[in-house]
Design an enzyme around this catalytic site. Structure first.
Site, PDB file in Angstrom:
ATOM      1  N   HIS A 147      34.247  35.359  24.844  1.00 37.73           N
ATOM      2  CA  HIS A 147      35.156  35.142  25.975  1.00 37.73           C
ATOM      3  C   HIS A 147      34.680  36.031  27.116  1.00 37.73           C
ATOM      4  O   HIS A 147      34.347  37.191  26.921  1.00 37.73           O
ATOM      5  CB  HIS A 147      36.582  35.508  25.557  1.00 37.73           C
ATOM      6  CG  HIS A 147      37.501  35.648  26.718  1.00 37.73           C
ATOM      7  ND1 HIS A 147      37.618  34.666  27.673  1.00 37.73           N
ATOM      8  CD2 HIS A 147      38.324  36.650  27.107  1.00 37.73           C
ATOM      9  CE1 HIS A 147      38.489  35.061  28.586  1.00 37.73           C
ATOM     10  NE2 HIS A 147      38.933  36.264  28.268  1.00 37.73           N
ATOM     11  N   CYS A 199      43.708  33.945  26.463  1.00 36.84           N
ATOM     12  CA  CYS A 199      42.237  33.940  26.496  1.00 36.84           C
ATOM     13  C   CYS A 199      41.620  33.547  25.152  1.00 36.84           C
ATOM     14  O   CYS A 199      40.467  33.123  25.097  1.00 36.84           O
ATOM     15  CB  CYS A 199      41.714  35.302  26.932  1.00 36.84           C
ATOM     16  SG  CYS A 199      42.265  35.755  28.579  1.00 36.84           S
ATOM     17  N   ASN A 228      36.985  35.535  34.886  1.00 41.83           N
ATOM     18  CA  ASN A 228      37.680  35.301  33.613  1.00 41.83           C
ATOM     19  C   ASN A 228      38.493  34.015  33.737  1.00 41.83           C
ATOM     20  O   ASN A 228      39.486  33.983  34.454  1.00 41.83           O
ATOM     21  CB  ASN A 228      38.583  36.502  33.312  1.00 41.83           C
ATOM     22  CG  ASN A 228      39.324  36.355  31.984  1.00 41.83           C
ATOM     23  OD1 ASN A 228      39.341  35.287  31.381  1.00 41.83           O
ATOM     24  ND2 ASN A 228      39.947  37.434  31.555  1.00 41.83           N
TER      25      ASN A 228
HETATM   26  N1  ACO Z   1      39.375  46.929  44.358  1.00 39.52           N
HETATM   27  C1  ACO Z   1      39.224  48.217  44.705  1.00 39.52           C
HETATM   28  N2  ACO Z   1      39.883  49.212  44.075  1.00 39.52           N
HETATM   29  C2  ACO Z   1      40.711  48.884  43.074  1.00 39.52           C
HETATM   30  C3  ACO Z   1      40.917  47.551  42.672  1.00 39.52           C
HETATM   31  C4  ACO Z   1      40.207  46.559  43.369  1.00 39.52           C
HETATM   32  N3  ACO Z   1      40.309  45.251  43.044  1.00 39.52           N
HETATM   33  N4  ACO Z   1      41.791  47.537  41.660  1.00 39.52           N
HETATM   34  C5  ACO Z   1      42.132  48.810  41.405  1.00 39.52           C
HETATM   35  N5  ACO Z   1      41.482  49.634  42.267  1.00 39.52           N
HETATM   36  C6  ACO Z   1      41.544  51.074  42.341  1.00 39.52           C
HETATM   37  C7  ACO Z   1      42.813  51.633  41.762  1.00 39.52           C
HETATM   38  O1  ACO Z   1      43.845  51.614  42.719  1.00 39.52           O
HETATM   39  C8  ACO Z   1      42.392  53.034  41.392  1.00 39.52           C
HETATM   40  O2  ACO Z   1      42.396  53.820  42.555  1.00 39.52           O
HETATM   41  P1  ACO Z   1      42.904  55.342  42.491  1.00 39.52           P
HETATM   42  O3  ACO Z   1      41.979  56.021  41.543  1.00 39.52           O
HETATM   43  O4  ACO Z   1      42.775  55.770  43.904  1.00 39.52           O
HETATM   44  O5  ACO Z   1      44.317  55.251  41.980  1.00 39.52           O
HETATM   45  C9  ACO Z   1      40.939  52.861  40.970  1.00 39.52           C
HETATM   46  O6  ACO Z   1      40.514  51.620  41.525  1.00 39.52           O
HETATM   47  C10 ACO Z   1      40.747  52.816  39.463  1.00 39.52           C
HETATM   48  O7  ACO Z   1      41.707  51.916  38.919  1.00 39.52           O
HETATM   49  P2  ACO Z   1      41.793  51.687  37.380  1.00 39.52           P
HETATM   50  O8  ACO Z   1      42.888  50.727  37.086  1.00 39.52           O
HETATM   51  O9  ACO Z   1      41.780  52.995  36.700  1.00 39.52           O
HETATM   52  O10 ACO Z   1      40.422  50.938  37.160  1.00 39.52           O
HETATM   53  P3  ACO Z   1      39.625  50.772  35.836  1.00 39.52           P
HETATM   54  O11 ACO Z   1      38.403  51.549  35.882  1.00 39.52           O
HETATM   55  O12 ACO Z   1      40.500  50.888  34.610  1.00 39.52           O
HETATM   56  O13 ACO Z   1      39.217  49.256  35.954  1.00 39.52           O
HETATM   57  C11 ACO Z   1      39.830  47.090  35.152  1.00 39.52           C
HETATM   58  C12 ACO Z   1      40.204  48.249  36.036  1.00 39.52           C
HETATM   59  C13 ACO Z   1      38.549  46.448  35.677  1.00 39.52           C
HETATM   60  C14 ACO Z   1      40.947  46.056  35.167  1.00 39.52           C
HETATM   61  C15 ACO Z   1      39.593  47.614  33.719  1.00 39.52           C
HETATM   62  O14 ACO Z   1      40.685  48.357  33.288  1.00 39.52           O
HETATM   63  C16 ACO Z   1      39.309  46.527  32.759  1.00 39.52           C
HETATM   64  O15 ACO Z   1      38.271  45.929  32.786  1.00 39.52           O
HETATM   65  N6  ACO Z   1      40.245  46.244  31.813  1.00 39.52           N
HETATM   66  C17 ACO Z   1      40.102  45.163  30.907  1.00 39.52           C
HETATM   67  C18 ACO Z   1      41.002  44.131  31.352  1.00 39.52           C
HETATM   68  C19 ACO Z   1      40.457  42.767  31.238  1.00 39.52           C
HETATM   69  O16 ACO Z   1      39.285  42.489  31.242  1.00 39.52           O
HETATM   70  N7  ACO Z   1      41.382  41.868  31.153  1.00 39.52           N
HETATM   71  C20 ACO Z   1      41.075  40.507  31.131  1.00 39.52           C
HETATM   72  C21 ACO Z   1      42.175  39.796  30.496  1.00 39.52           C
HETATM   73  S1  ACO Z   1      42.269  40.184  28.827  1.00 39.52           S
HETATM   74  C22 ACO Z   1      41.006  39.495  28.225  1.00 39.52           C
HETATM   75  O17 ACO Z   1      40.616  38.452  28.677  1.00 39.52           O
HETATM   76  C23 ACO Z   1      40.369  40.213  27.137  1.00 39.52           C
END
Ligand code: ACO
Length: 323
Positions: free
Chosen positions: A250, A113, A280
């Protein structure tokens, strides 16, 4: 002193738009979940005939036109991508050939990224060293090809696309009101490589592999790393958040962008936000956002623009540029 001035920009998106609702028909997810956690409403997904090379070529053609130059005026092509058409040759040489360019040099740059920030920084160094007068910098990705569509925690986050800029060597006086790149700062720390990676490759599995991410871990580090390197850019130039006209980060996640802007005290109306439309798109996200801000008339000559990215590796970096 020599400055690398942005002469023009362009972008290209796949034909196919996929909204969250459309995705929810195939993946166990909801529009509400995706929007709340990321701000994403839709993304563009490449069809089979659309590749990193074809999207990169299309974006490059628009950028060359916008810059008022032809491929004959370009000395070098640097393509930021993690989704090349082939393991080798570099997709940059494919684009070079598509553009009908037989002189100069073309190569790929891989910093996930952060790729566009790495590529712009590299181009600036070549220009400042007098080794190139004009460089085409492209960020192009087809991340949809390395997503595990069974993994809802990652497949809802990414999209495909390409953007490009043309940089030209121009004389500046060495002050922060010069046009062009004023400073750039790159960082990486491979101790985080397991947090965001692709589980395949020629030398390990002989497969392309799929993207794997520990989302919470990425989130935890993102804001601190982004803001650190931006502070370095401010210290190097004596500029501050108040001087910025546009913050073009980004586009990974709206929450990361908002938290970074807040920590840096950058007013929200200065933030160019496209993650809602594009998802993204990794190395393509900054030049795609530049294109949006140019087209809607926000970004004008003389504006001070802060570019920033963080991604797999981890890699991260920031560039301050006067348009
Ligand atoms: N739809 C519905 N539910 C979902 C999904 C989905 N697509 N994905 C996960 N869940 C559920 C999980 O199973 C979990 O359920 P549970 O509580 O019953 O186990 C619940 O949602 C919460 O999951 P988490 O992984 O804890 O979700 P979180 O709040 O951390 O959000 C996310 C996930 C959006 C990926 C977040 O961690 C994030 O934004 N991280 C940054 C990652 C990022 O942006 N990366 C991009 C690449 S790196 C870069 O470019 C900088």
């Amino acid at each position: 002193m020599i400055r690398s001035v942005i002469l023009g920009s362009g972008a290209a998106k796949p034909r196919n738009v996929v909204t969250n609702e459309m995705l929810a028909e195939k993946v166990d997810t909801t529009d509400e979940w995706i929007q709340q956690r990321t701000g994403i409403q839709q993304r563009y997904i490449a069809e089979q005939d659309e590749t990193t090379a074809s999207l990169g070529e299309a974006a490059a053609r628009v950028a060359l036109d916008d810059a008022g130059v032809t491929v004959d005026d370009i000395d070098m092509i640097i393509l930021a991508t993690s989704t090349p058409n082939n393991t080798f040759p570099a997709t940059a040489v494919d684009i070079q050939q598509r553009l009908g360019m037989k002189h100069g040099a073309a190569f790929d740059m891989q910093a996930v990224c952060s790729g566009f920030v790495y590529a712009v920084t590299t181009a600036d160094v070549y220009i400042k060293a007098g080794q190139a007068k004009r460089i085409l910098v492209i960020g192009a990705e087809t991340f949809s090809r390395i997503l595990d569509w069974e993994d809802r925690t990652t497949c809802v986050l990414f999209g495909d696309g390409a953007g490009a800029i043309v940089l030209e060597a121009q004389e500046g006086v060495g002050l922060s009101n010069d046009r062009g790149i004023l400073t750039s700062h790159l960082r990486s720390d491979g101790s985080h490589k397991e947090k965001l990676y692709v589980d395949g490759g020629p030398s390990t599995t002989q497969t392309v592999g799929h993207l794997r991410m520990q989302g919470k871990e990425v989130f935890k580090h993102a804001v601190a790393m982004i803001t650190d390197v931006i502070e370095d850019a401010f210290s190097a130039t004596g500029l501050s958040a108040d001087d910025i006209d546009w913050f073009i980060p980004h586009q990974a996640n709206r929450r990361i962008i908002d938290a970074s802007a807040k920590k840096l005290k950058i007013a929200s109306e200065k933030v160019v936000l496209t993650v809602n439309q594009h998802g993204n798109t990794s190395a393509a996200s900054i030049p795609l956002a530049i294109d949006v801000a140019r087209k809607d008339g926000r970004l004008k000559e003389g504006d001070l623009v802060l570019l920033e990215a963080m991604g797999g590796g981890f890699t991260w970096g920031a560039v301050l540029v006067r348009w």
